[in-house]
Write a protein that holds these residues in place. Structure first.
Motif, short mmCIF file in Angstrom:
data_model
loop_
_atom_site.label_atom_id
_atom_site.label_comp_id
_atom_site.label_asym_id
_atom_site.label_seq_id
_atom_site.Cartn_x
_atom_site.Cartn_y
_atom_site.Cartn_z
N ASP A 1 -18.84 -3.56 -12.68
CA ASP A 1 -18.80 -4.27 -11.41
C ASP A 1 -17.93 -3.45 -10.45
OD1 ASP A 1 -20.28 -6.22 -12.60
OD2 ASP A 1 -18.68 -7.72 -12.67
N ALA A 2 -18.49 -3.07 -9.31
CA ALA A 2 -17.79 -2.17 -8.40
C ALA A 2 -17.65 -2.79 -7.02
CB ALA A 2 -18.53 -0.84 -8.29
N SER A 3 -16.59 -2.42 -6.34
CA SER A 3 -16.39 -2.89 -4.97
C SER A 3 -17.35 -2.17 -4.04
CB SER A 3 -14.95 -2.63 -4.53
OG SER A 3 -14.78 -3.03 -3.17
N ALA A 4 -17.97 -2.93 -3.15
CA ALA A 4 -18.89 -2.35 -2.17
C ALA A 4 -18.18 -2.03 -0.85
CB ALA A 4 -20.05 -3.31 -1.89
N MET A 5 -16.91 -2.40 -0.75
CA MET A 5 -16.17 -2.20 0.50
C MET A 5 -14.73 -1.82 0.21
SD MET A 5 -18.41 -3.07 2.94
CE MET A 5 -17.53 -3.59 4.41
N ASP A 6 -14.08 -1.25 1.21
CA ASP A 6 -12.62 -1.09 1.15
C ASP A 6 -11.98 -2.43 1.48
OD1 ASP A 6 -13.05 1.57 0.65
OD2 ASP A 6 -12.49 2.25 2.66
N GLY A 7 -10.95 -2.78 0.73
CA GLY A 7 -10.29 -4.06 1.00
C GLY A 7 -9.37 -4.46 -0.13
N TYR A 8 -9.46 -5.73 -0.55
CA TYR A 8 -8.58 -6.25 -1.58
C TYR A 8 -9.39 -7.07 -2.57
CZ TYR A 8 -4.81 -4.82 1.47
OH TYR A 8 -3.95 -4.06 2.25
N ALA A 9 -9.17 -6.80 -3.86
CA ALA A 9 -9.80 -7.60 -4.91
C ALA A 9 -8.95 -8.85 -5.11
CB ALA A 9 -9.88 -6.79 -6.20
N VAL A 10 -9.58 -10.02 -4.95
CA VAL A 10 -8.85 -11.28 -5.00
C VAL A 10 -9.65 -12.31 -5.78
CG1 VAL A 10 -7.73 -10.81 -2.79
CG2 VAL A 10 -9.88 -12.10 -2.83
N ARG A 11 -9.04 -13.50 -5.94
CA ARG A 11 -9.76 -14.63 -6.51
C ARG A 11 -10.28 -15.49 -5.37
NH1 ARG A 11 -6.93 -17.94 -10.83
NH2 ARG A 11 -6.03 -18.84 -8.93
N ILE B 1 -14.15 -9.69 -2.96
CA ILE B 1 -13.44 -8.66 -2.20
C ILE B 1 -13.22 -9.17 -0.78
CG2 ILE B 1 -13.43 -6.27 -1.38
CD1 ILE B 1 -13.42 -6.51 -4.44
N ALA B 2 -11.95 -9.19 -0.37
CA ALA B 2 -11.63 -9.47 1.03
C ALA B 2 -11.58 -8.13 1.75
CB ALA B 2 -10.28 -10.19 1.12
N ILE B 3 -12.49 -7.92 2.71
CA ILE B 3 -12.56 -6.61 3.35
C ILE B 3 -11.33 -6.40 4.23
CG2 ILE B 3 -15.07 -6.55 3.23
CD1 ILE B 3 -15.18 -7.24 6.17
#
Length: 402
Positions: free
Chosen positions: A50-60, A108-110
């Motif tokens: 599972d990969a991030s599609a954007m720059d930002g923050y991984a959150v719940r 992900i919060a961008i």
């Protein structure tokens, strides 16, 4: 005109038994424009996590259901290096596009929707649903999945897909090798100073271009003088090189100096046909020397190129595992045309795009030595044998040249 073979019958005979050549494996960097000889399966899963599609923050998602929401940044995850820990309640990990999503995070919060409050504290300004901006493992393909079918032309997208699936090399159909032999005492190569009774040889360059455009390799063996032993020597070179197709230019008509047929028969060629009910290109010869196909093209420059379009291209497509598409389209005549005789005509024409469709206007002169008109032509009007006279505006079939 008895004994002349119709064009469609001649093409069917030439293609009879022709099949894609054997496969070979080539490095991926050399596979562009080639044809796949076998299906290509994925050697890995993409993305592999599972990969991030954007720059930002991984959150719940639960922590940003109500905004603004303050979170503590506990680390970062650049592309190529995952965050080793887990994201807990009201925590975040700075993440970049392509990086693995840390354990515990589900969205992900961008970065555009996040405000830094200094230190390790951020404020998320917009809610984010679970799964947002995450590329799930296997989104593109999974290991073992067939990605490319046999027969696929390896274009930019196919090559990139194969590379992404971890293939360093690919099985492809061998490229046909075409050996070209020009004949005639009157011919000298471009850049020469011809004698008073000589001309510059041009056919081989156009035929070679058509062959290469059809995915073949070309071996130009130069010009053989009008001596059977000289022609035979170049034929032997072609066979020694492993040519799949031998193309001769000129020397296949009925004159005393037309020695190509005799030379080929001397090598054991099985003659398929000779003389076609077409114009230009009547003295076209086809035969086989074992697995090698032989095509004797007319010496007239326009005739040799027209015959290459009609016969050499589809043969090379078949041998190279390629699809040969019919290039004829509907058009209307821009000028009247007289009734035709027993031969199928391929008439050079100027082609215009109009609101009513394609308009093909035949050139007044159609001499088969005039390359300038072929270069200027956008297509060839195809006139069936015994076609009646027609007026301007009548429908016609047009073989597109470009």
């Amino acid at each position: 005109m008895s004994g002349l073979l119709p064009v469609d019958h001649a093409l069917a005979r030439m293609l009879e038994g022709a099949a894609p050549l054997a496969a070979e494996t080539v490095p991926l960097a050399e596979a562009g424009g080639r044809v796949l000889a076998a299906p290509v399966k994925a050697l890995r899963t993409q993305p592999p996590f599972d990969a991030s599609a954007m720059d930002g923050y991984a959150v719940r998602a639960a922590d940003v259901a109500h905004v603004p929401s303050r979170l503590t940044v506990i680390g970062d995850a650049p592309a190529g290096r995952r965050f080793a820990g887990a994201v807990g309640e009201r925590q975040a990990v700075r993440i970049f596009t392509g990086a693995p999503v840390p354990e515990g995070a589900d969205t992900i919060a961008i970065q555009e929707n996040v405000k830094s409050l200094g230190g390790d504290v951020i404020e998320v300004l917009e809610t984010v649903a679970a799964g947002r901006h995450i590329r799930r493992r296997g989104l593109d393909f999974t290991e073992g999945e067939v990605l490319l079918d046999a027969g696929r032309l390896l274009d930019a997208a196919a090559l990139s897909l194969a590379a992404s699936a971890n293939h360093p090399s690919l099985p492809v159909v061998k490229q046909p090798l075409v050996a070209i032999i020009a004949t005639g005492d009157e011919l000298v190569p471009p850049g020469s100073t011809p004698a008073a009774d000589q001309i510059i040889a041009s056919n081989a360059y156009g035929v070679a271009a058509i062959a290469r455009q059809s995915g073949a390799r070309v071996l130009d063996l130069g010009i053989a003088p009008d001596r059977i032993e000289a022609i035979s020597a170049l034929l032997q070179q072609a066979l020694d090189a492993g040519a799949d197709v031998i193309v001769t230019l000129g020397g296949a008509s009925v004159g005393d100096h037309d020695l190509v047929k005799a030379a080929l028969v001397g090598f054991g060629m099985e003659l398929g046909f000779w003389k076609i009910a077409m114009r230009p290109g009547k003295p076209l010869m086809s035969g086989r020397l074992g697995a090698t196909r032989c095509i004797g093209l007319p010496g007239n420059p326009v005739a040799s190129l027209v015959c290459s379009q009609l016969f050499l291209k589809p043969l090379l497509a078949r041998l190279g595992g390629r699809q040969h598409d019919d290039q004829t389209v509907d058009a209307v005549l821009g000028a009247p045309m007289a009734a035709n005789d027993q031969r199928q005509d391929y008439v050079r024409a100027r082609v215009e795009h109009t609101a009513a469709g394609l308009v093909a206007t035949p050139f007044d002169v159609q001499d088969s030595s005039m390359l300038r008109l072929l270069s200027d032509a956008g297509g060839l009007i195809v006139r069936a044998p015994f076609a009646p006279a027609v007026e301007a505006g009548a429908p016609c079939r047009l073989l597109r040249l470009r």
